[in-house]
Each structure stands twice: as C-alpha cells, then as structure tokens.
Design an enzyme around this catalytic site. Structure first.
Site, PDB file in Angstrom:
ATOM      1  N   VAL A 101      25.839  34.313  57.620  1.00  0.00           N
ATOM      2  CA  VAL A 101      26.095  34.153  56.179  1.00  0.00           C
ATOM      3  C   VAL A 101      25.328  35.190  55.356  1.00  0.00           C
ATOM      4  O   VAL A 101      24.304  35.711  55.796  1.00  0.00           O
ATOM      5  CB  VAL A 101      25.732  32.728  55.667  1.00  0.00           C
ATOM      6  CG1 VAL A 101      26.681  31.698  56.239  1.00  0.00           C
ATOM      7  CG2 VAL A 101      24.303  32.378  55.969  1.00  0.00           C
ATOM      8  N   GLY A 104      27.182  40.398  54.262  1.00  0.00           N
ATOM      9  CA  GLY A 104      28.215  41.424  54.102  1.00  0.00           C
ATOM     10  C   GLY A 104      29.309  41.352  55.152  1.00  0.00           C
ATOM     11  O   GLY A 104      30.115  42.260  55.278  1.00  0.00           O
ATOM     12  N   LEU A 105      29.352  40.263  55.918  1.00  0.00           N
ATOM     13  CA  LEU A 105      30.398  40.136  56.937  1.00  0.00           C
ATOM     14  C   LEU A 105      31.535  39.229  56.471  1.00  0.00           C
ATOM     15  O   LEU A 105      32.411  38.872  57.249  1.00  0.00           O
ATOM     16  CB  LEU A 105      29.797  39.638  58.257  1.00  0.00           C
ATOM     17  CG  LEU A 105      29.002  40.717  59.008  1.00  0.00           C
ATOM     18  CD1 LEU A 105      28.135  40.104  60.085  1.00  0.00           C
ATOM     19  CD2 LEU A 105      29.926  41.751  59.632  1.00  0.00           C
ATOM     20  N   GLY A 106      31.499  38.865  55.216  1.00  0.00           N
ATOM     21  CA  GLY A 106      32.641  38.139  54.644  1.00  0.00           C
ATOM     22  C   GLY A 106      32.735  36.685  55.069  1.00  0.00           C
ATOM     23  O   GLY A 106      33.825  36.122  55.112  1.00  0.00           O
ATOM     24  N   SER A 107      31.599  36.046  55.356  1.00  0.00           N
ATOM     25  CA  SER A 107      31.675  34.672  55.866  1.00  0.00           C
ATOM     26  C   SER A 107      32.343  33.740  54.853  1.00  0.00           C
ATOM     27  O   SER A 107      33.148  32.887  55.231  1.00  0.00           O
ATOM     28  CB  SER A 107      30.298  34.154  56.279  1.00  0.00           C
ATOM     29  OG  SER A 107      29.548  33.805  55.152  1.00  0.00           O
ATOM     30  N   ALA A 110      36.095  34.300  54.839  1.00  0.00           N
ATOM     31  CA  ALA A 110      36.707  33.869  56.105  1.00  0.00           C
ATOM     32  C   ALA A 110      36.840  32.347  56.146  1.00  0.00           C
ATOM     33  O   ALA A 110      37.866  31.814  56.580  1.00  0.00           O
ATOM     34  CB  ALA A 110      35.881  34.366  57.286  1.00  0.00           C
ATOM     35  N   ASP A 151      37.328  41.718  50.408  1.00  0.00           N
ATOM     36  CA  ASP A 151      37.009  40.764  51.487  1.00  0.00           C
ATOM     37  C   ASP A 151      38.193  39.868  51.821  1.00  0.00           C
ATOM     38  O   ASP A 151      38.619  39.776  52.978  1.00  0.00           O
ATOM     39  CB  ASP A 151      35.839  39.846  51.086  1.00  0.00           C
ATOM     40  CG  ASP A 151      34.494  40.491  51.304  1.00  0.00           C
ATOM     41  OD1 ASP A 151      34.438  41.744  51.245  1.00  0.00           O
ATOM     42  OD2 ASP A 151      33.509  39.771  51.531  1.00  0.00           O
TER      43      ASP A 151
HETATM   44  O1  PMV Z   1      28.348  43.224  50.476  1.00  0.00           O
HETATM   45  P1  PMV Z   1      29.801  43.072  50.716  1.00  0.00           P
HETATM   46  O2  PMV Z   1      30.240  43.430  52.107  1.00  0.00           O
HETATM   47  O3  PMV Z   1      30.367  41.794  50.222  1.00  0.00           O
HETATM   48  O4  PMV Z   1      30.538  44.207  49.903  1.00  0.00           O
HETATM   49  C1  PMV Z   1      30.370  44.456  48.555  1.00  0.00           C
HETATM   50  C2  PMV Z   1      31.260  45.600  48.217  1.00  0.00           C
HETATM   51  C3  PMV Z   1      31.122  46.105  46.803  1.00  0.00           C
HETATM   52  O5  PMV Z   1      32.005  47.219  46.706  1.00  0.00           O
HETATM   53  C4  PMV Z   1      29.718  46.576  46.527  1.00  0.00           C
HETATM   54  C5  PMV Z   1      31.513  45.033  45.797  1.00  0.00           C
HETATM   55  C6  PMV Z   1      32.959  44.659  45.796  1.00  0.00           C
HETATM   56  O6  PMV Z   1      33.280  43.617  45.179  1.00  0.00           O
HETATM   57  O7  PMV Z   1      33.802  45.384  46.354  1.00  0.00           O
END
Ligand code: PMV
Length: 312
Positions: A101, A104-107, A110, A151
């Site tokens: 969680v 940044g892996l989109g939990s 998902a 995401d």
């Molecule tokens: O941290 P992550 O993987 O949820 O990515 C954020 C990506 C951003 O470009 C910084 C923000 C967004 O909403 O796209």
C-alpha cells in the site's frame, strides 16, 4: 461466488508532466494483485471484509467517503434505478491484496477495480471497462484530490498504456517482453504533497517548468516507440534522462538517487524514480539474467523491498 482480480501498476515515464497534459506511460505489474470475492450473505445487508486492514463492517456503517464504500455505492449508482443498495440480497465482499500500500503501485485503484468488477458481475450486470475505469477514478479522487487518471486506466485495461489526460485510452503492444526491477525506498511519500510542490514551482515560473514538461512529454513519446521496437539500450537512456528532469522538478530524493545510481552501477540499462517521488519507488530496466544481481545492489543501497516484473 464471483471473483475478480486486478494487477498493480508502475509508471514508466511522464509522471508529474502528465498532470499538465503531457503523455505518460504506465504498465501493469501482474506479479502483485488485488482480489475481490463476492459471496451470498447469510442475512440481509452488504458486508465488507478486508482482513489485511482489519476491516469487517456493514456498508451502512462506513463513512460514504471510505474508498471501499465509495466503490460499492458507485456500482449501485451505475446500475440504478433497476438495482438499489437497500433492496439487494445480502452479500459479503471479501478483499485481499498482495500489492504494497501507499507505494505507487496502485493498490487503491486495483482494489476499486476488483470490487467494481466482481460486484457488478455478481449482480449479473457486468460493467464495460470504460465504466469500471470511470468509477475507479471517482474513488481515486477521494484518495488523491486531482489524480490524472493513469492508475485506474492501466489497472482496468491491464495492458501497457500511453496516457494523456482527457484523451481516449491508448493501449499498446510491447515488441518483446522486458524485465523491470522495482525498488522501494520504504519512505512513505504522499503523491498529493509532491504534486502540490510541483504546482507551487509551476505557479512561480510557468514558462521554465512548461519547458521541462515538454521535454518529459517528448521522452515519453520516444519511449513508447523504443518499447514497441524493443530498443532496450535507448529505452534505458530515456529513463536516465527522465530521472534527471524529475530531479530538476525537486521530486526525487537522496534515497531515490542512491537506488538509481546503485542500479546503474550494477548493470541496469537505465533507471529512474517512479510515481509521485520524494520516497516510494524507483525502477531499473535490466536484462533478465541480471535481475538478481541488481536486486542485491538495490538492497545494499537501502531498498526495503524489490519486485521483479516482466512487462509483456
Ligand atoms: O505515485 P503514483 O504512482 O500514484 O503516481 C503519481 C503520478 C503523478 O503524475 C505524480 C500524479 C498523477 O495523478 O498522475
């Protein structure tokens, strides 16, 4: 019983600039996933069980802006007026996830996608991908305020995605499978904060940062071509160039830079931070046989966890 699973995701190119209308590339991470299982309940009511987070509650007891409640209400809203949350037979929605969680892996996305798909299928009204993604986006807004939508898109379609805000979704085929190593700094870094920090920079000097966003957008466009053609060395160089620009945007961190350098020193073809930054994950492009050695190097440089993923 109805089950649906959704993969994690990782951003390859274009984070932050994507918020300002430039393209970004993201891929599913199928080695980790969220699963929602729907069973008929013993009595009435909709129960949500998520043992990973110690949640066992009836839907009506959760605040409306709880992400899981929002996903369920979203499905009923989409299926109304023929189906109504108060008039459905009792169900138990069980959620399990192997996606780390807040890294940044989109939990979050998902879990939403898995719940929306499983529940709508259980109610015999499976929603098309477009609707699934749109509903998951509404839930994302509760987490992140103003997410770009990348995401929910990559996770719904479970394919590499070339994403531009407000444009129709473009999925694409990779030329040949390739291997990425994901290294987690273990430092929690709310995307909301790094996005707000970039906004502040941009407001103070728009023309300077628009140029940087243009450069990042150009890299993302080129990268798609390299992925389709299987030009891995060139793809690696583009990752390094994108990382340098993200450093200028002040969203990298000493820990991320250390992992990126360790990846490159141990044989990665390219490396960069991924996602919001200032913590969270970085990625390294590796030849498959080198993945264990690069993973070791990342761990020695401070990575809390590494995931090897095959992009195909
Ligand atoms: O941290 P992550 O993987 O949820 O990515 C954020 C990506 C951003 O470009 C910084 C923000 C967004 O909403 O796209």
């Amino acid at each position: 019983m109805t089950t649906s699973s959704a993969p994690g995701k990782i951003i390859l190119f274009g984070e932050h600039a994507v918020v300002y209308g430039r393209p970004a590339l993201a891929v599913p991470v199928t080695e980790v996933q969220a699963t929602a299982t729907i069973r008929p309940g013993a009595g009435p009511g909709i129960w949500i069980e998520a043992p990973d987070i110690g949640l066992h509650s009836e839907l009506s007891r959760l605040p409306a802006d709880h992400p899981l409640a929002a996903a369920v209400h979203g499905v009923f809203a989409a299926l109304s007026p023929s189906l109504h949350v108060g008039r459905t037979e009792g169900v138990i929605i069980h959620i399990a996830s192997t996606i780390p969680v807040a890294s940044g892996l989109g939990s979050g996305a998902a879990v939403s996608v898995a719940v929306i798909r499983a529940l709508s299928a259980h109610l015999r009204r499976p929603l098309p991908d477009e609707r699934v993604s749109a509903l998951a986006y509404e839930v994302e807004k509760l987490h992140h305020g103003t997410p770009s939508g990348i995401d929910n898109t990559v996770i719904t379609y479970a394919k590499p995605v070339y994403f531009m805000k407000g444009q129709p979704v473009e999925t694409f085929q990779v030329g040949a499978p390739f291997t990425l190593l994901i290294g987690d700094t273990g430092i929690p870094a709310p995307t909301k904060e790094s996005v707000a920090a970039v906004r502040k920079l941009w407001e103070a000097d728009k023309s300077r940062w628009e140029k940087i966003f243009d450069e990042i957008g150009e890299i993302a466009r080129n990268a798609r071509e390299k992925i389709v053609n299987g030009e891995w060395k060139k793809l690696g160089s583009l990752m390094n160039a994108n990382h340098a620009l993200l450093r200028q945007l002040t969203v990298s961190s000493p820990e991320l830079d250390r992992l990126v350098e360790a990846g490159l020193r141990s044989g990665a073809l390219g490396a960069k931070m991924s996602g919001g930054g200032r913590g969270g994950n970085m990625i390294a492009l590796v030849e498959r046989k080198n993945a264990p050695a690069v993973a070791e190097a990342l761990k020695s440089a401070g990575a809390r966890r590494t995931i090897v993923t095959q992009v195909r």
